[in-house]
Design an enzyme around this catalytic site. Structure first.
Site, PDB file in Angstrom:
ATOM      1  N   LYS A   1     -10.536  -2.837  -3.769  1.00 34.67           N
ATOM      2  CA  LYS A   1     -11.284  -1.586  -3.976  1.00 34.67           C
ATOM      3  C   LYS A   1     -10.404  -0.501  -4.563  1.00 34.67           C
ATOM      4  O   LYS A   1     -10.848   0.350  -5.298  1.00 34.67           O
ATOM      5  CB  LYS A   1     -11.768  -1.025  -2.630  1.00 34.67           C
TER       6      LYS A   1
ATOM      7  N   LYS B   1       0.817  -1.225   0.000  1.00 35.29           N
ATOM      8  CA  LYS B   1       0.000   0.000   0.000  1.00 35.29           C
ATOM      9  C   LYS B   1       0.846   1.267   0.000  1.00 35.29           C
ATOM     10  O   LYS B   1       0.415   2.291  -0.524  1.00 35.29           O
ATOM     11  CB  LYS B   1      -0.956  -0.010   1.200  1.00 35.29           C
TER      12      LYS B   1
ATOM     13  N   LYS C   1      -4.798  -9.650  -5.977  1.00 31.65           N
ATOM     14  CA  LYS C   1      -6.142  -9.804  -5.405  1.00 31.65           C
ATOM     15  C   LYS C   1      -7.088  -8.715  -5.909  1.00 31.65           C
ATOM     16  O   LYS C   1      -6.643  -7.598  -6.224  1.00 31.65           O
ATOM     17  CB  LYS C   1      -6.095  -9.826  -3.874  1.00 31.65           C
TER      18      LYS C   1
END
Ligand code: AQP
Length: 343
Positions: free
Chosen positions: A208, A121, A205
């Site tokens: 969102k 992230k 994966k």
């Protein structure tokens, strides 16, 4: 380290999980989390909307409360019953943050440096990431342990964070000479849909925050959009294999078969029995039809619920009250164990 730890905890079982209000929920959240929450709801789970986690990355303050309501609406539309599950915003129970601070002083820097989600992230420029993004798994440990939760239904991506929660619980119990005070929480990851992958890359994966909307099926997508996204999903030119061994080597095909079996409540092997030898030209429309059949009623119900924000707020307030009743005495005990002044 986690595997070998023994728990002296003898309290009751408690199920807990959370979902971030960081955007529209997708099929991975649905199969990896919501479906599992519903299956576990007779165990009276604590299910929070993780707004404290959401702000580890920039959020629009004008939109955040609405996004929190949208997640609550998704919980309800998926079939959760508020007499069984406590549904609440994480930030409404201040003890999460208070315990997280104590755990910041329990967790070791080296443990956090091993967390792969932070690396993903934070991206290339990790110096500019928020400190909150780095300590996110510590807050997650507090989310779980403030309720002495023993079982945490999550997708595969959260496994490493759960292991850290166990390490923190064990370390706290030992540092403060309180054997069995906190349980060592176990992830509940089994079952179909634990790892739904991007429709554009079978090795990543579904997420969102992926900038490519075609990579995921949002729970707000209408039937045409779902069908279009499945049609455009990346595949290879071969027909579907007739055995699991061959499927394994083809990530995109395996993902679509896995989605089909999870939605249909069957196994990958059963899907291959039906579709093995057929091309994606036949399989994709069947998958699209199944996805629409399963998701459309939920989408419609979410929209209906979002039309009544006051009702969602009542649900969230009721859940927060139940959550506080459990969290406050645990935090009081932590304060005593740590040695804080308590008046
Ligand atoms: N692709 C997935 N397959 C199965 N389960 C998944 N989950 C998320 N993605 C998948 C599970 O959904 C729950 C809620 O996740 P979250 O919203 O709290 O955060 P996340 O795991 O970081 O989900 P996203 O979609 O990837 O969000 P962003 O992009 O905002 O980070 C968790 O139980 C998770 O395991």
């Amino acid at each position: 380290m986690s595997e070998a730890m023994q728990s002296d905890y003898s309290g009751p079982e408690r199920v807990l999980s959370g979902v971030q209000p960081t955007g529209s929920l997708h099929l991975g959240n649905y199969l990896g989390a919501l479906v599992k929450f519903v299956a576990l709801q007779d165990r009276r789970p604590f299910l929070f909307v993780a707004d404290l986690h959401a702000i580890t990355l920039p959020q629009d303050p004008k939109a955040l409360a609405g996004q929190t309501r949208a997640i609550a609406a998704a919980f309800l539309a998926a079939g959760l019953d508020t007499d069984k599950a406590a549904i609440f915003p994480q930030s409404a129970v201040r003890e999460h943050v208070e315990l997280a601070w104590v755990f910041n002083c329990t967790a070791r820097l080296g443990w956090l440096e091993r967390m792969t989600q932070f690396k993903e992230k934070a991206g290339k420029d990790k110096e500019r990431a928020s400190v909150g993004l780095f300590t996110y798994p510590v807050l997650q440990a507090a989310d779980i342990l403030i309720y002495k939760a023993t079982h945490v239904p999550v997708g595969e991506d959260q496994k490493q964070h759960l292991e850290l929660s166990r390490d923190i619980a064990d370390r706290f119990n030992r540092d403060f000479d309180a054997p069995g005070f906190f349980p060592l929480p176990e992830p509940l990851i089994q079952g179909p849909g634990a790892r739904v992958m991007s429709l554009k890359d079978g090795t990543k994966k579904m997420s969102k925050s992926d900038p490519a909307d075609l990579s995921r099926i949002n729970l707000t997508d209408d039937a045409d959009t779902i069908a279009r996204k499945i049609k455009k999903a990346k595949t290879d030119p071969e027909p579907l294999p007739d055995n699991l061994g061959d499927l394994k080597a083809r990530p995109e095909a395996a993902n679509l078969v896995g989605i089909y079996s999870a939605l249909a409540g069957t196994s990958d092997a059963a899907v291959l029995d039906e579709f093995g030898g057929q091309g994606f030209g036949a399989f994709k429309p069947a998958l699209a039809e199944l996805a629409v059949e399963k998701l459309s009623p939920m989408t419609a119900e979410m929209q209906r619920l979002m039309g009544d924000p006051a009702e969602i707020d009542r649900v969230l307030a009721k859940g927060a009250e139940r959550a506080r009743e459990v969290a406050a005495p645990v935090m009081d005990e932590v304060r005593r164990l740590v040695g804080f002044w308590r008046g």
